[in-house]
Design an enzyme around this catalytic site. Sequence first.
Site, short mmCIF file in Angstrom:
data_model
loop_
_atom_site.label_atom_id
_atom_site.label_comp_id
_atom_site.label_asym_id
_atom_site.label_seq_id
_atom_site.Cartn_x
_atom_site.Cartn_y
_atom_site.Cartn_z
N ASP A 268 0.83 -1.21 0.00
CA ASP A 268 0.00 0.00 0.00
C ASP A 268 0.87 1.26 0.00
O ASP A 268 1.88 1.33 0.69
CB ASP A 268 -0.91 -0.01 1.24
CG ASP A 268 -1.85 1.17 1.29
OD1 ASP A 268 -2.72 1.26 0.40
OD2 ASP A 268 -1.71 2.01 2.20
N GLU A 310 0.90 -0.57 -5.15
CA GLU A 310 -0.16 0.43 -5.30
C GLU A 310 0.52 1.76 -5.60
O GLU A 310 0.99 2.46 -4.70
CB GLU A 310 -1.02 0.54 -4.04
CG GLU A 310 -2.26 1.38 -4.25
CD GLU A 310 -2.48 2.46 -3.20
OE1 GLU A 310 -3.47 3.22 -3.33
OE2 GLU A 310 -1.67 2.58 -2.27
#
Length: 622
Positions: A268, A310
Site C-alpha cells: 500500500d 499500489e
Amino acid sequence: MKEVTSTKTTETRDAIFMERLAKNYDELKWLYMELYSNSDMYAELEERIYQFYLERNKDLKAMDTDREANPNWYKSNDMLGMMFYIDNFGKNMKGVEERLDYIEKSNVNYIHLMPFLDTVEGRSDGGYAVADFRKVRPDLGTIDDLEHLTGACHKKGINVCMDFVMNHTSEDHEWAKRARAGEGEYMSRYFFFDNYTIPSQFEQTVPQVFPTTAPGNFTWLDDCQHYVMTTFYPYQWDLNYSNPRVFNEMMYNFLYLANKGIDIIRIDAVPYIWKELGTDCRNLRRVHTIVRLMRIISEIVCPSVLLLGEVVMEPQKVVPYFGTVEKPECHMLYNVTTMATTWHTVATRDVALLKKQLDIVSWLPKDYVFLNYLRCHDDIGWGLDYAEIQNRTGASEPGHKNYLNLYFQGLAGNSNSRGELYNWDPVTQDARFCATTASMCGIEKAGFEGDAAAMEKAIQFDLTLHAYMFMQSGIPVLYSGDEIAQLNDWDYKLNPNKVQDSRYIHRGAMNWELAKNIDDPDTVEGKMFQGLSKLEMKRKEEKVFVSNADMWTIETYEPAVLCIGRYYEGEKMIGLFNFSEFDKTAWINEEGVWEDVFTGELKKAAGVDIPAYGFYWLKQIQ
C-alpha cells in the site's frame, strides 16, 4: 554453489535456502549496508529470514518450487481476480471459505481480501490503519482462520492477495503507544518533533493528500507535547524507514503473513515510504531500494509470492516500480489512469484519449503486468491528460472535471449514471466520484424507472465495458457484486461510522439473495453473470489473451468506437467497442476472414456495424 560468507555458521542451513541466498547475497547485503551501514542489523535480518524459511509449511514450499520453475505462471490467460471486503462477502473468513464454490463458478482464481488486520473502528481508514500486523480483526476471525482459508483456496487453485500497509501504523499500534509514552526507541520508529521547526520545513515541499478532510502532514499530540508525521490521517503515523529496526520488523511481518499462505502482497502507498527533508517525499530513490530488498527477500524465503505495488500514477510514470529485467521490483502494478480514462470515454463518447492511453501501455515492455479494473474499493479520481483534452476540445481541467462529476451523478450529458461525489472541495470545486459499475452504466436508473428497454441497453453496456477490459494487456480484476450487476448501497447514510465517507456507496454487502438468480437468464443477475461467464471462458480458450501478447489500437474513424488488436504465436483477434447509445460503424479495413468468437458467424473486418453499447470479438481464421 557460490560460497556465502554468512554472519552465522551455515553447516545446518537448508541447501535450498543457501542456494537462493547465494544467488542474491551480494546485492542483498550491498543494498542493505548502503542504506543502513549496520552490520549487526543485517546479521539479524539474515538469520531471521532463515527462520521464516524454516517455518514455511511443506505445501507452500512445494508451491515455491513449482513457481520458481515457471516464473511467468501469473501471466497466463486464465488469471482473473476478484476483490471484496470479507465482512461484506461472507461475514467472516469462515464464511468466505464456505463461498469458495461461488468464486470458482465465477471463474475467479485470485481473490483480493480487502484489509482484515486488526484496527480500531472509527479510526481505521477502511482497515488501512493497522493496530497489529499479526492479528486478524476479531469480528473477521483469527490468524488460524486465515491460514485455513488460504489452504482451502490453494486446493481449488485460487490465489489469495492481501494489503500490506507499510507506510504507517495505527496510533493504536504497540509501537505508537510506547512512542506516545516517551520511549525513545519507539519514537525513533516514527517522525517525532518537539517543536514545529522541522515540520514547517516539510510542509513547504510536501503536498497534502487530503487537504479538506485531513489537512497538513503533521499532527500535534497534546498528551506527549510532540508533533508526529501523519501523511494520510491523524491516526495513521508514518514509519521512519531510515531506522533499520523499522525495515527489519516490517519485513518480519511481511514474511509472517506470507507464511500464512498469502500469494500476492499488495504494498500500500508505495511511493510514500521514504521521507527526506526538502523533497515532496514521493517516489524517492530509496523507495526503490526498499522495494528491491523486499523482492530479494521474498525470492529467498517465499519465491511463489508476488508483489503488487499500489502506485497511483499514469503507466509511463509507474514503470520504475517494475524495476529492470536484471533487478526487478514489483511483479504487478495497477493501471489506474486507463480506468479513469475509461469513464471519461463513457461520459464523452469519444475514444481518442483512451486510444492514446492504451497505445502508451502497448509500447511498454511485455514483461510488465498491469492489473486492469473498472472500479475498486476507492473513488474514481479524474487524473487525466488535460493538456490533450484541452488541445482536442478546448475544455479546461476544472470545466471538464465538473462535467464528469455532473455526468456521473446523472445531471448532464444525457447520462444514465447514478452515484455520489467524494472529497468535494468547495474552494477548488474539485471532487472525485463513487458508484458501482452497474449504477454507472444505467442499470440502477432503468430499474427504478421500470424501463425494460433501457435495462437491456444498460446490461449490454456493462458487459461491453468488461469485454473491453478483458481485451486490455494484463490481468482483469472484478469488484465483488459486479458479476451480478449489484447497485449502489444508499443505506450507508444510515450508519454513523460510514455516512461521512461516500465511498461506502459502492462497498455494500454482497446480496446473496440476488446471487441466487445467476442461473436464471430472465433476471438482471442471470444476464450479467452468464454474459460475463461467456467472456471469461472465451478468454481462457484464446491464447491471444496471455499478458505478454502483442496489443495495439486500430483507428476506426468513428469517435465513439474503440478497436483493440491482440496477436500471439500466429493468432490474431480484434475487439470493437461502441461507447455510444447509438448504432455506429467502425471504418476499419482489416484483411482476411474473421469469425465472431461467440456466434461463429463469419464477418469481414471492414466497415463493421456495431449496435448501441455493443461489442464484437473477431478472430482471424484465414
